[in-house]
Design a protein around this motif. Structure first.
Motif, PDB file in Angstrom:
ATOM      1  N   LEU A 214      -2.387  -5.592   2.637  1.00  0.00           N
ATOM      2  CA  LEU A 214      -3.129  -4.355   2.493  1.00  0.00           C
ATOM      3  C   LEU A 214      -3.860  -4.327   1.158  1.00  0.00           C
ATOM      4  O   LEU A 214      -4.977  -3.865   1.061  1.00  0.00           O
ATOM      5  N   THR A 215      -3.235  -4.867   0.119  1.00  0.00           N
ATOM      6  CA  THR A 215      -3.883  -4.939  -1.185  1.00  0.00           C
ATOM      7  C   THR A 215      -5.134  -5.821  -1.118  1.00  0.00           C
ATOM      8  O   THR A 215      -6.185  -5.473  -1.638  1.00  0.00           O
ATOM      9  N   SER A 216      -5.047  -6.949  -0.451  1.00  0.00           N
ATOM     10  CA  SER A 216      -6.189  -7.845  -0.286  1.00  0.00           C
ATOM     11  C   SER A 216      -7.300  -7.163   0.513  1.00  0.00           C
ATOM     12  O   SER A 216      -8.476  -7.250   0.152  1.00  0.00           O
ATOM     13  N   ASP A 217      -6.926  -6.475   1.572  1.00  0.00           N
ATOM     14  CA  ASP A 217      -7.914  -5.754   2.377  1.00  0.00           C
ATOM     15  C   ASP A 217      -8.618  -4.687   1.540  1.00  0.00           C
ATOM     16  O   ASP A 217      -9.841  -4.518   1.621  1.00  0.00           O
ATOM     17  N   ALA A 218      -7.832  -3.965   0.763  1.00  0.00           N
ATOM     18  CA  ALA A 218      -8.390  -2.888  -0.046  1.00  0.00           C
ATOM     19  C   ALA A 218      -9.356  -3.425  -1.096  1.00  0.00           C
ATOM     20  O   ALA A 218     -10.416  -2.841  -1.341  1.00  0.00           O
ATOM     21  N   LEU A 219      -9.018  -4.546  -1.726  1.00  0.00           N
ATOM     22  CA  LEU A 219      -9.894  -5.138  -2.736  1.00  0.00           C
ATOM     23  C   LEU A 219     -11.208  -5.613  -2.127  1.00  0.00           C
ATOM     24  O   LEU A 219     -12.284  -5.439  -2.709  1.00  0.00           O
TER      25      LEU A 219
END
Length: 267
Positions: A214-219
């Motif tokens: 989710l962190t990668s998607d958000a970035l």
């Protein structure tokens, strides 16, 4: 989340955040009309954070000036940028109070296609009328406490998806006789504290969740929305130097009518 979904959401957010056509409505409509799973508030906030960096970069002189102005204010010196920083804070207070109150009661009921359709159509007409009624007499240098309060109260209406935060605040400024470019400038600067607050809260939740994907998607979503938002701001400011809000109003009317026809089963 599939990369295609992230790209679409980031492009939609970046292109619509600062145009007077409601980014929140478009973000809600993407999963509604495509059948994709709702992206959730974390991705919503991530793309908003991307647009935050875009507006800070575009208006970096104003932002830096207001930061420096606050420090001068602490030393007892009041100048234009210190006063603008205070007016931005004042104009932000109503939406903070209203958003907190609505959060307690839940806002899911406001995310229906019919409400978005009516808000898109109705507030599109409001933008047109205020733009035509507003005399082009004033600039940001002329803003006072009452102007910030009125624009801040107008911003509360943007909690209704389809209203457009940028649209309703620009409309309020135009009704007060502010030039179009300065109306857009104040509206975009006003977005900064709101996005910072929402991004900080959701960023903390994201960190605590430990969800690396989710962190990668958000970035990725934030980066793409940053690029498209910067382009949208540049084009909007260039457009308003020589023309008005009519193209955006036409788009809102067409979209609003289409959404209402869809929600009531005519298409």
């Amino acid at each position: 989340m599939p990369v295609l979904h992230i790209v679409v959401l980031a492009l939609v957010q970046g292109l619509t955040e600062f145009l007077p056509i409601s980014s929140s409505a478009h973000l809600i409509l993407v999963p509604t009309l495509t059948g994709w799973a709702d992206q959730g508030l974390t991705i919503d906030v991530a793309v908003h954070v991307g647009t935050l960096f875009a507006v800070v970069l575009y208006f970096w002189r104003d932002v830096l000036g207001m930061v420096q102005g606050v420090f001068r204010l602490l030393r007892g010196r009041v100048d234009f940028h210190a006063r603008m920083a205070g007016l931005i804070v004042l104009a932000t207070l109503p939406v903070i109070v209203a958003g907190y109150a609505l959060n307690d009661y839940g806002m899911d009921g406001l995310r229906s296609v019919s409400i978005i359709g009516w808000a898109t159509l109705g507030f599109g007409i409001v933008i047109y009328v205020t733009d035509k009624m507003g005399m082009t007499l004033r600039r940001m240098e002329h803003f006072g406490i009452s102007d910030a309060a009125i624009i801040g109260l107008a911003q509360v209406l943007a909690l209704i998806p389809g209203t457009s935060r940028s649209g309703i605040t620009m409309a309020a400024a135009r009704l007060l006789g502010v030039e179009r470019t300065d109306a857009a400038r104040f509206s975009m600067l006003l977005s900064i504290p709101t996005i910072v607050g929402a991004g900080a809260l959701k960023g903390l939740e994201l960190y605590q969740s430990g969800d690396a994907q989710l962190t990668s998607d958000a970035l990725l979503a934030a980066g793409l929305s940053f690029v498209t938002a910067l382009l949208a701001i540049t084009l909007l400011m260039a457009w308003l130097k020589r023309s008005d809000f009519t193209p955006f109003v036409i788009y809102r009317i067409v979209l609003g009518v289409g959404l209402l026809a869809f929600s009531y089963g005519y298409i």
